[in-house]
Design a protein around this motif. Structure first.
Motif, PDB file in Angstrom:
ATOM      1  N   GLY A 151      -4.504   4.059   3.196  1.00 44.50           N
ATOM      2  CA  GLY A 151      -4.999   4.255   2.016  1.00 44.50           C
ATOM      3  C   GLY A 151      -6.037   4.967   1.873  1.00 44.50           C
ATOM      4  O   GLY A 151      -6.648   5.155   2.948  1.00 44.50           O
ATOM      5  N   GLY A 165     -10.733   3.570  -2.884  1.00 42.23           N
ATOM      6  CA  GLY A 165     -12.250   3.553  -3.071  1.00 42.23           C
ATOM      7  C   GLY A 165     -13.366   3.009  -2.172  1.00 42.23           C
ATOM      8  O   GLY A 165     -13.526   4.180  -1.646  1.00 42.23           O
ATOM      9  N   ALA A 188     -11.041   3.218   1.249  1.00 41.27           N
ATOM     10  CA  ALA A 188     -10.944   4.249   1.975  1.00 41.27           C
ATOM     11  C   ALA A 188     -12.123   5.131   2.404  1.00 41.27           C
ATOM     12  O   ALA A 188     -12.613   5.594   3.320  1.00 41.27           O
ATOM     13  N   SER A 220      -1.852   7.513   2.935  1.00 35.90           N
ATOM     14  CA  SER A 220      -1.860   6.698   1.832  1.00 35.90           C
ATOM     15  C   SER A 220      -0.398   7.161   0.708  1.00 35.90           C
ATOM     16  O   SER A 220       0.786   8.091   1.168  1.00 35.90           O
ATOM     17  N   THR A 271      -0.512   8.110  -1.718  1.00 31.64           N
ATOM     18  CA  THR A 271      -0.786   9.852  -2.241  1.00 31.64           C
ATOM     19  C   THR A 271      -1.556  10.864  -1.847  1.00 31.64           C
ATOM     20  O   THR A 271      -2.342  10.891  -1.500  1.00 31.64           O
ATOM     21  N   VAL A 303       2.613   8.017   3.809  1.00 34.83           N
ATOM     22  CA  VAL A 303       3.026   6.732   3.608  1.00 34.83           C
ATOM     23  C   VAL A 303       3.515   5.342   2.701  1.00 34.83           C
ATOM     24  O   VAL A 303       2.317   5.746   2.601  1.00 34.83           O
ATOM     25  N   ASN A 304       4.652   5.141   2.582  1.00 36.60           N
ATOM     26  CA  ASN A 304       4.765   4.014   2.056  1.00 36.60           C
ATOM     27  C   ASN A 304       4.680   2.621   2.919  1.00 36.60           C
ATOM     28  O   ASN A 304       5.624   2.038   3.978  1.00 36.60           O
ATOM     29  N   ASP A 325       4.661  -0.516   2.276  1.00 37.54           N
ATOM     30  CA  ASP A 325       5.639  -1.697   2.093  1.00 37.54           C
ATOM     31  C   ASP A 325       6.517  -1.471   3.044  1.00 37.54           C
ATOM     32  O   ASP A 325       7.598  -2.387   3.068  1.00 37.54           O
ATOM     33  N   ALA A 362      -5.188  -0.271   2.405  1.00 34.43           N
ATOM     34  CA  ALA A 362      -4.186  -0.459   0.831  1.00 34.43           C
ATOM     35  C   ALA A 362      -4.711  -1.802   0.207  1.00 34.43           C
ATOM     36  O   ALA A 362      -5.680  -2.027  -0.005  1.00 34.43           O
ATOM     37  N   LEU A 363      -2.987  -2.498  -0.520  1.00 35.93           N
ATOM     38  CA  LEU A 363      -3.847  -3.390  -1.117  1.00 35.93           C
ATOM     39  C   LEU A 363      -3.424  -4.800  -0.250  1.00 35.93           C
ATOM     40  O   LEU A 363      -2.657  -4.720   0.895  1.00 35.93           O
ATOM     41  N   THR A 416      -9.788  -5.916   5.000  1.00 33.91           N
ATOM     42  CA  THR A 416     -10.819  -6.497   3.634  1.00 33.91           C
ATOM     43  C   THR A 416     -10.289  -7.257   3.076  1.00 33.91           C
ATOM     44  O   THR A 416     -10.793  -7.669   2.487  1.00 33.91           O
ATOM     45  N   ALA A 417      -8.698  -8.001   3.223  1.00 33.18           N
ATOM     46  CA  ALA A 417      -8.470  -8.476   2.010  1.00 33.18           C
ATOM     47  C   ALA A 417      -7.322  -9.440   2.596  1.00 33.18           C
ATOM     48  O   ALA A 417      -6.685  -8.932   2.705  1.00 33.18           O
ATOM     49  N   PHE A 453     -16.729  -7.107   2.470  1.00 31.59           N
ATOM     50  CA  PHE A 453     -18.844  -7.367   2.362  1.00 31.59           C
ATOM     51  C   PHE A 453     -18.048  -9.192   2.202  1.00 31.59           C
ATOM     52  O   PHE A 453     -19.059  -9.521   2.920  1.00 31.59           O
ATOM     53  N   PRO A 499     -14.807 -11.202   1.562  1.00 29.48           N
ATOM     54  CA  PRO A 499     -15.158 -11.470   2.701  1.00 29.48           C
ATOM     55  C   PRO A 499     -15.454 -10.133   4.004  1.00 29.48           C
ATOM     56  O   PRO A 499     -15.204  -9.297   3.331  1.00 29.48           O
ATOM     57  N   ASN A 543     -10.152  -2.478  -7.270  1.00 30.38           N
ATOM     58  CA  ASN A 543      -9.007  -1.713  -7.727  1.00 30.38           C
ATOM     59  C   ASN A 543      -8.802  -3.227  -8.925  1.00 30.38           C
ATOM     60  O   ASN A 543      -8.925  -4.277  -8.209  1.00 30.38           O
TER      61      ASN A 543
HETATM   62  P1  NDP Z   1      -7.678   1.264  -4.089  1.00 28.47           P
HETATM   63  O1  NDP Z   1      -7.152   0.892  -5.407  1.00 28.47           O
HETATM   64  O2  NDP Z   1      -8.882   2.052  -4.444  1.00 28.47           O
HETATM   65  O3  NDP Z   1      -6.648   2.005  -3.232  1.00 28.47           O
HETATM   66  C1  NDP Z   1      -5.873   1.681  -2.826  1.00 28.47           C
HETATM   67  C2  NDP Z   1      -4.627   2.734  -1.992  1.00 28.47           C
HETATM   68  O4  NDP Z   1      -4.624   2.515  -1.970  1.00 28.47           O
HETATM   69  C3  NDP Z   1      -4.771   3.634  -2.941  1.00 28.47           C
HETATM   70  O5  NDP Z   1      -4.646   5.140  -2.085  1.00 28.47           O
HETATM   71  C4  NDP Z   1      -3.259   2.888  -2.675  1.00 28.47           C
HETATM   72  O6  NDP Z   1      -2.108   4.850  -3.283  1.00 28.47           O
HETATM   73  C5  NDP Z   1      -2.422   3.049  -1.305  1.00 28.47           C
HETATM   74  N1  NDP Z   1      -1.532   2.094  -1.702  1.00 28.47           N
HETATM   75  C6  NDP Z   1      -1.615   0.753  -2.959  1.00 28.47           C
HETATM   76  N2  NDP Z   1      -0.279   0.729  -2.121  1.00 28.47           N
HETATM   77  C7  NDP Z   1       0.463   1.659  -1.097  1.00 28.47           C
HETATM   78  C8  NDP Z   1       1.528   1.461  -0.482  1.00 28.47           C
HETATM   79  N3  NDP Z   1       2.642   0.963  -0.926  1.00 28.47           N
HETATM   80  N4  NDP Z   1       1.750   2.351   0.387  1.00 28.47           N
HETATM   81  C9  NDP Z   1       0.639   3.669   1.178  1.00 28.47           C
HETATM   82  N5  NDP Z   1      -1.006   3.346   0.105  1.00 28.47           N
HETATM   83  C10 NDP Z   1      -0.869   2.179  -0.631  1.00 28.47           C
HETATM   84  O7  NDP Z   1      -8.398   0.195  -3.912  1.00 28.47           O
HETATM   85  P2  NDP Z   1      -9.844  -0.361  -3.297  1.00 28.47           P
HETATM   86  O8  NDP Z   1     -10.028   0.740  -2.419  1.00 28.47           O
HETATM   87  O9  NDP Z   1     -10.731  -0.700  -4.387  1.00 28.47           O
HETATM   88  O10 NDP Z   1      -9.373  -1.135  -2.342  1.00 28.47           O
HETATM   89  C11 NDP Z   1      -9.215  -1.388  -1.065  1.00 28.47           C
HETATM   90  C12 NDP Z   1      -9.053  -2.917  -0.410  1.00 28.47           C
HETATM   91  O11 NDP Z   1      -9.853  -3.494   0.009  1.00 28.47           O
HETATM   92  C13 NDP Z   1      -8.261  -4.380  -1.361  1.00 28.47           C
HETATM   93  O12 NDP Z   1      -7.371  -4.799  -0.597  1.00 28.47           O
HETATM   94  C14 NDP Z   1      -9.122  -4.845  -2.232  1.00 28.47           C
HETATM   95  O13 NDP Z   1      -9.042  -5.637  -2.400  1.00 28.47           O
HETATM   96  C15 NDP Z   1      -9.650  -4.831  -0.697  1.00 28.47           C
HETATM   97  N6  NDP Z   1     -11.643  -5.054  -0.796  1.00 28.47           N
HETATM   98  C16 NDP Z   1     -12.574  -6.105  -0.019  1.00 28.47           C
HETATM   99  C17 NDP Z   1     -13.136  -6.337  -0.496  1.00 28.47           C
HETATM  100  C18 NDP Z   1     -14.096  -7.180   0.210  1.00 28.47           C
HETATM  101  O14 NDP Z   1     -15.976  -6.882  -0.425  1.00 28.47           O
HETATM  102  N7  NDP Z   1     -13.885  -7.762   1.369  1.00 28.47           N
HETATM  103  C19 NDP Z   1     -14.400  -5.741  -2.090  1.00 28.47           C
HETATM  104  C20 NDP Z   1     -13.485  -4.632  -2.767  1.00 28.47           C
HETATM  105  C21 NDP Z   1     -12.325  -4.423  -2.104  1.00 28.47           C
HETATM  106  P3  NDP Z   1      -2.443   5.585  -4.730  1.00 28.47           P
HETATM  107  O15 NDP Z   1      -3.456   6.365  -3.957  1.00 28.47           O
HETATM  108  O16 NDP Z   1      -1.432   6.331  -4.210  1.00 28.47           O
HETATM  109  O17 NDP Z   1      -2.363   4.366  -5.435  1.00 28.47           O
END
Ligand code: NDP
Length: 400
Positions: free
Chosen positions: A8, A11, A13, A34, A36, A59-60, A62, A83-84, A105-106, A141, A143, A183
């Motif tokens: 990932g 934000g 990462a 990631s 992109t 990397v993908n 998924d 990532a997500l 983190t999620a 944070f 969780p 996100n």
């Molecule tokens: P963003 O959407 O800013 O970043 C997600 C990144 O993952 C992007 O760079 C995206 O790529 C990449 N990504 C998505 N799908 C794929 C895939 N299939 N393969 C490779 N890379 C992929 O999200 P955030 O940085 O805001 O959040 C990241 C994680 O942190 C999330 O899981 C969110 O739920 C979690 N989180 C946890 C919190 C906590 O306190 N525990 C609070 C806030 C967030 P691309 O750039 O191409 O879109």
């Protein structure tokens, strides 16, 4: 000296990468991979030459085979999944196949159902234990730090904790009428779902935003907050002794809620696919595409966050109330790492959790939520790495 593979480049990462580079005594090498690759290269360009060797990859996440090839190529000590939530299981599978430690983190959420639960990831417990590798779930944070705060309260101040209120306040102002701080798709799925809290062994479900309270947050002031379901309620209910009730509240401003209601009313927050000009689209994913990128909010956001937990319970037969919280300033975070506080408060604990795994402190084969491990080294590291905490033994309680 360790090598981390960070998946990932959004934000959160971005912050973890900055923090690993600051902590190059532990993270000698990182690879940012990631979807992109350009975003990974941009981060590398910003931070190269500061003591930590950085490489990048596309990397993908998924696709398990792609992940396995990448991990075999990079040979990291740990994979930090930023990532997500949809990618949690594929990344865990790849870690198992390559016997590599894992942290996220999620918790996992299937893309087509807005329901997050730990059950899918907890099913990996035995497999990780047998493989001799550690998975740390939810080291952001909330969780994350909220679980560490809970373990710390339990270890040092309570014989039993009966009530926990987790309070997540973001008093930041980015100047847009509507934008999300992380996100948008994940954020809107979370806040438009039914709320729930855990009481006496049962989940009590509420309508979205049904329960509203006002709380006067230290260093921030009074804010409206709403009861939400949140993933750490599930693990804390199991891991904290004597617990009777756990609630989670998050602050929202009026403008945010009015926009959200309107978007919901017109169907823009739906995750049901629709056909648009012959192509299948998901309204919420389209909405994400037109909203400001959370990573772009950094330079515009002013104000503070205050996230913490209020505990009520007993020590040696006496009632104890305890509030522990962190206050983070959006502009200070931006000045340090180029991101606002919501990404900062998530990205720093991700680096800390990974550090504790690779230096052996939290290396315990199996799949663990953070509150299952010793909180003391994590609490110490929060003070060192930018998230100092404050304790209050006489806090204002949340009204019943
Ligand atoms: P963003 O959407 O800013 O970043 C997600 C990144 O993952 C992007 O760079 C995206 O790529 C990449 N990504 C998505 N799908 C794929 C895939 N299939 N393969 C490779 N890379 C992929 O999200 P955030 O940085 O805001 O959040 C990241 C994680 O942190 C999330 O899981 C969110 O739920 C979690 N989180 C946890 C919190 C906590 O306190 N525990 C609070 C806030 C967030 P691309 O750039 O191409 O879109």
């Amino acid at each position: 000296m360790a090598k981390a593979l960070i998946i990932g480049a959004g934000g959160v990462a971005g912050v973890t990468v900055h923090k690993c580079v600051q902590n190059s005594a532990v993270f000698e090498e990182i690879c940012i991979a990631s979807r992109t690759k350009q975003k990974c290269d941009d981060l590398k360009a910003k931070l190269d030459g500061q003591g930590c060797k950085i490489s990048t990859a596309q990397v993908n996440a998924d696709n398990v085979n792609e992940l396995v090839d990448l991990i075999n190529d990079v040979q990291p000590d740990i994979v930090i999944n930023l990532a997500l939530p949809y990618q949690d299981l594929t990344i865990m599978d790849a870690c198992l196949a390559t016997k590599t430690h894992y942290l996220d983190t999620a918790n996992y959420e299937p893309e087509d159902t807005a329901k997050f639960e730990y059950k899918w990831q907890w099913e990996y417990r035995e497999k990780f234990e047998k493989a001799g590798i550690t998975a740390i779930l939810g080291s952001g944070f909330d969780p994350g730090v909220t679980g560490v705060f809970s373990a710390y309260a339990q270890k040092h101040y309570f014989d039993e904790i009966n009530y926990i209120d987790i309070l997540d306040c973001n008093a930041g102002d980015h100047g847009y009428p509507f934008a999300t701080n992380f996100n948008p798709e994940i954020n809107i799925r979370e806040v438009s779902a039914n709320g729930s809290y855990w009481e006496n062994g049962d989940w009590i479900e509420t309508a979205p935003m049904e329960i509203k309270k006002v709380y006067d947050f230290p260093e921030v002031g009074p804010k409206d907050m709403y009861l939400l379901h949140h993933e750490e309620l599930e693990s804390l209910a199991l891991n904290i002794k004597g617990i009777k009730r756990i609630r989670f509240f998050m602050t929202f401003g009026e403008s945010y809620l009015t926009h959200l209601k309107c978007l919901e009313n017109v169907g823009m927050t739906s995750i049901e696919p629709i056909i648009y000009e012959g192509k299948e689209i998901i309204p919420l994913q389209f909405l994400k595409a037109v909203l400001p990128d959370p990573a772009s909010l950094g330079p515009r956001t002013k104000g503070k966050t205050n996230i913490g937990c209020i505990y009520r319970g007993k020590k040696e037969g006496k009632d104890v109330n305890y509030y522990v919280y962190n206050v983070c300033d959006h502009e200070a975070c931006y000045a340090e790492v180029g991101s606002q506080a919501v990404s900062y408060t998530t990205g720093v604990p991700a680096m800390i959790g990974a550090m504790l795994v690779v230096n052996g402190t939290w290396n315990k084969p199996g799949v663990h939520n953070v509150e299952e491990l010793d909180p003391d080294p994590f609490m110490e590291a929060l003070n060192t790495w930018g998230l100092p905490w404050v304790e209050d033994f006489n806090p204002t309680l949340v009204s019943e």
